[in-house]
Design an enzyme around this catalytic site. Structure first.
Site, PDB file in Angstrom:
ATOM      1  N   ASP A   1       0.881  -1.171   0.000  1.00  0.00           N
ATOM      2  CA  ASP A   1       0.000   0.000   0.000  1.00  0.00           C
ATOM      3  C   ASP A   1       0.915   1.216   0.000  1.00  0.00           C
ATOM      4  O   ASP A   1       1.497   1.553   1.024  1.00  0.00           O
ATOM      5  CB  ASP A   1      -0.895  -0.042   1.250  1.00  0.00           C
ATOM      6  CG  ASP A   1      -1.660   1.265   1.461  1.00  0.00           C
ATOM      7  OD1 ASP A   1      -1.630   2.127   0.557  1.00  0.00           O
ATOM      8  OD2 ASP A   1      -2.288   1.409   2.528  1.00  0.00           O
TER       9      ASP A   1
ATOM     10  N   LYS B   1       2.626  11.118  -3.396  1.00  0.00           N
ATOM     11  CA  LYS B   1       1.631  10.408  -4.199  1.00  0.00           C
ATOM     12  C   LYS B   1       0.662  11.378  -4.885  1.00  0.00           C
ATOM     13  O   LYS B   1       0.154  11.107  -5.967  1.00  0.00           O
ATOM     14  CB  LYS B   1       0.878   9.472  -3.266  1.00  0.00           C
ATOM     15  CG  LYS B   1      -0.205   8.665  -3.916  1.00  0.00           C
ATOM     16  CD  LYS B   1      -0.656   7.597  -2.964  1.00  0.00           C
ATOM     17  CE  LYS B   1      -1.957   6.988  -3.330  1.00  0.00           C
ATOM     18  NZ  LYS B   1      -2.325   5.943  -2.375  1.00  0.00           N
TER      19      LYS B   1
ATOM     20  N   GLU C   1      -7.303   0.580  -4.486  1.00  0.00           N
ATOM     21  CA  GLU C   1      -7.273   0.499  -3.016  1.00  0.00           C
ATOM     22  C   GLU C   1      -8.590  -0.007  -2.411  1.00  0.00           C
ATOM     23  O   GLU C   1      -8.567  -0.906  -1.575  1.00  0.00           O
ATOM     24  CB  GLU C   1      -6.889   1.863  -2.431  1.00  0.00           C
ATOM     25  CG  GLU C   1      -5.418   2.156  -2.654  1.00  0.00           C
ATOM     26  CD  GLU C   1      -5.061   3.616  -2.472  1.00  0.00           C
ATOM     27  OE1 GLU C   1      -5.901   4.396  -1.976  1.00  0.00           O
ATOM     28  OE2 GLU C   1      -3.937   3.980  -2.837  1.00  0.00           O
TER      29      GLU C   1
ATOM     30  N   ASP D   1     -13.180   5.050   1.500  1.00  0.00           N
ATOM     31  CA  ASP D   1     -11.744   5.122   1.783  1.00  0.00           C
ATOM     32  C   ASP D   1     -11.283   6.586   1.743  1.00  0.00           C
ATOM     33  O   ASP D   1     -11.139   7.175   0.670  1.00  0.00           O
ATOM     34  CB  ASP D   1     -11.014   4.289   0.716  1.00  0.00           C
ATOM     35  CG  ASP D   1      -9.501   4.283   0.913  1.00  0.00           C
ATOM     36  OD1 ASP D   1      -9.001   5.020   1.778  1.00  0.00           O
ATOM     37  OD2 ASP D   1      -8.826   3.524   0.188  1.00  0.00           O
TER      38      ASP D   1
END
Ligand code: AMP
Length: 635
Positions: free
Chosen positions: A5, A69, A169, A192
């Site tokens: 992850d 990211k 994800e 999420d």
């Protein structure tokens, strides 16, 4: 094979060992590696990753890189003024080139910094598993576009990994949740909310098959935005006291750390005391932030999740009451306000507040609706799911299948500048779909195929992912046959093939180029398709009606040339009048708002049909006569 992850805030590495998925800890027993990289000025000093790097953020903010990211696979033009203001490092931005940051080792791309994090995770895995890990599954937000996925894949390769699969994800989180419930049947939503990204996915779990029904989200929405609101609030308080206060990158970094810490503390406490001793040699500052104040600051950010949830539910064709569970994933979902919000949006049952944090429990007021699932560790679910997918791919886990979906529709531009969808959004991948197209003009020698992604009816409102040109023998309009096939593999990579059916010559493009639009545009694309639904539809109807009208006019004109001499003057005049009337309506064009011209065109075409009946009769008679003659039945 490991599962990774690669998070905005924290990254984790996990593996399935003896059928059980577990997150691997470093030598100090830490399972979360802060996604922070420090590049020391002195080239002999090694690159720092994780906790030591996070510590150096205070001392050397300009050479310590966090939340990379958010910037993966983005172009210079996509880095906003706020992005530049919220970070202490210098950007290296040049026109349309990929956005890079300035480091003591020269410009570096976000994926190069991410590769340092991945190397660190691999070293943890190598130590824990006592082997050399070379293959991995890496997760990305469902809403990452092609260029962001490519950047993630490159980061893996730079870290010496063979990236076997990139998975979404929320899908990974659902795998982690459902792996021990393979024999049940359930519909679940995965909400999420991490540091930098928000994803919502609706999945169906049945007999070991995880099918993603729909997905939506925003790659620029997360806990960082709440931190920024708190920072803004603190800076305002300081300026109230010291209107001329100068915020250096070091001070900004101190405020950022304190803001995030206070936010996390307020998930449990009602109030947080923020202390900043010696911001300058003669200025210290402290203030109090209550949970209620934090909620006010955070609410606008959290509210931005709602439209995505509604959209995902609509695309899945479900009502909240159809859901069994809403699984919370991502560190930011620990915030009580986020949980209250999810409860409200999905109408969850059995929800109560206890000791400042929200817990699942009996609530007599709610009898239906999904259950809010907080049992999965929100920080670890994604990594565990990646490890499970790795085990599925390596054959270690059997009887489990994962089926993901495309987040946006894909198609090509067709006659009249319209989008012709070949793979609709939320189609399960891998997928292959095709359609046959033809030439619009007489003796056209080639066809330009524009590959589009998006939800709008007009081609120009969607994004162009690439182009290819297919050549064919010049022939009359509508006689060439070009097959176009779209294929998306399990990594979400698109391959477009065009084939001239006469020569069997193929042209293929693999879409690896960047989607040259910023990520917010993904969200805007979906929203604007809803907003413009009526005008887009009116436009499509108009263009299609115009194309049909042109065909009718062509046919009637050809008929007049060949058989006009068999009509009376009156009949010819009536046809010509009607042709002119139709042409006048076509020339007046369509208006975005009204359906008037469309109606007028329909009336005119009906009237033209009526007027051309005598011509059609003559044509039919001629054709029948010719047929009988060909058969030798008449002389
Ligand atoms: P992730 O990207 O899933 O690691 O989530 C990180 C985000 O979650 C960051 O913005 C953190 O500040 C936030 N976060 C982590 N723990 C908490 C907590 N207990 N309460 C509120 N936010 C949290």
């Amino acid at each position: 094979m490991i599962g990774i992850d690669l998070g905005t805030t924290n990254s984790l590495v996990a593996v399935v060992d003896g059928g059980i998925a577990l997150v691997l800890a470093d030598a100090e027993g830490r399972r979360l590696v802060p996604s922070v990289v420090h590049i020391p000025k002195n080239s002999s000093g090694g690159v720092l990753v994780g906790v030591p790097a996070k510590r150096s953020a205070h001392l050397a903010p300009a050479t310590t890189f966090a939340s990379m990211k958010r910037f993966m696979g983005r172009r210079s033009s996509e880095i906003t003024a706020a992005d530049q203001q919220n970070n202490a490092w210098q950007w290296e931005l040049h026109g349309n080139a990929p956005a890079a940051v300035h480091t003591p080792h020269g410009p570096m791309l976000p994926e190069e910094l991410a590769a340092e994090i991945l190397k660190h995770l691999v070293s943890i895995a190598n130590t824990r598993l006592d082997t050399q890990v070379t293959r991995a599954v890496i997760t990305v937000p469902a809403y990452f576009n092609d260029s962001q996925r490519q950047a993630t894949q490159r980061a893996g390769e730079l870290a010496g990994l063979k990236v076997e699969r990139i998975i979404n994800e929320p899908t990974a989180a659902a795998l982690a949740y459902g792996i021990d419930k393979l024999h049940t049947q359930a519909k679940i939503a995965v909400f999420d909310l991490g540091g930098g990204t928000f994803d919502i996915s609706i999945l169906q779990l049945q007999d070991g098959i995880f099918k993603v029904l729909s997905t939506s989200g925003d790659t620029q929405l997360g806990g960082d935005d709440i931190d920024n609101s708190i920072i803004h609030w603190i800076r305002g308080k300081i300026i109230e006291l010291e209107p001329e206060f100068g915020f250096t990158p070091e001070i900004h970094q101190r405020i950022r750390s304190a803001a995030e810490e206070a936010k996390i503390r307020l998930s449990v406490d009602e109030s947080a005391h923020l202390v900043f001793p010696f911001l300058t040699p003669d200025f210290s500052f402290e203030c109090e932030l209550s949970r209620a104040q934090l909620n006010d600051l955070a609410r606008p950010t959290i509210r931005r999740t709602q439209s995505h949830c509604q959209r995902a539910m609509m695309d899945a064709g479900l009502e909240p009451t159809d859901l069994d569970q809403v699984i919370l994933v991502g560190g930011q979902t620990r915030m009580p306000l986020v949980r209250e919000w999810v409860n409200e949006v999905f109408g969850c049952r059995e929800f109560e507040e206890s000791h400042g944090s929200l817990r699942v429990g009996a609530n007599p007021h709610k009898a239906s609706g999904p259950r809010l699932n907080t049992s999965t560790n929100p920080d670890e679910a994604v990594a565990l799911g990646a490890a499970i997918q790795a085990a599925i791919l390596s054959g270690a886990l059997k009887n489990v299948i994962l089926m993901d979906v495309t987040p946006l529709s894909l198609g090509i531009e067709t006659f009249g500048g319209l989008m012709n969808v070949i793979i609709p959004r939320n189609t399960t991948i891998p997928v292959k779909a095709g359609e046959m197209f033809t030439n619009a003009l007489d003796y056209q020698k080639s066809m330009l195929i524009r590959i589009l992604q998006g939800e709008r009816e007009k081609a120009q409102d969607n994004w162009e992912l690439g182009q290819l040109t297919i050549d064919f023998e010049p022939m009359l309009k509508a006689t060439a046959r070009v097959g176009v096939q779209f294929e998306i593999d399990s990594n979400g990579v698109l391959r477009v093939l065009a084939r001239d059916t006469l020569t069997q010559v193929d042209k293929i493009v693999e879409i690896r180029s960047a989607v040259d639009v910023d990520d917010l545009a993904v969200q805007e694309m979906v929203e604007s398709s809803v907003e413009h639904a009526f005008s887009d539809l009116a436009h499509r109807q108009w263009v299609e009606a115009t194309l049909r009208a042109q065909q009718t006019l062509d046919a009637i004109r050809n008929g007049l040339t060949d058989y006009g001499d068999q009509l009376t003057d009156e009949e010819t005049l009536s046809i010509k009048d009607n042709i002119n009337q139709t042409l006048a309506i076509l020339a007046s064009g369509n208006t975005e708002s009204g359906t008037g011209p469309l109606r007028d065109l329909k009336v005119a075409l009906d009237s033209l049909d009526e007027a051309s009946l005598p011509l059609a009769d003559r044509m039919m008679e001629a054709i029948s006569e010719q047929f009988l003659r060909d058969q030798g039945l008449i002389g």
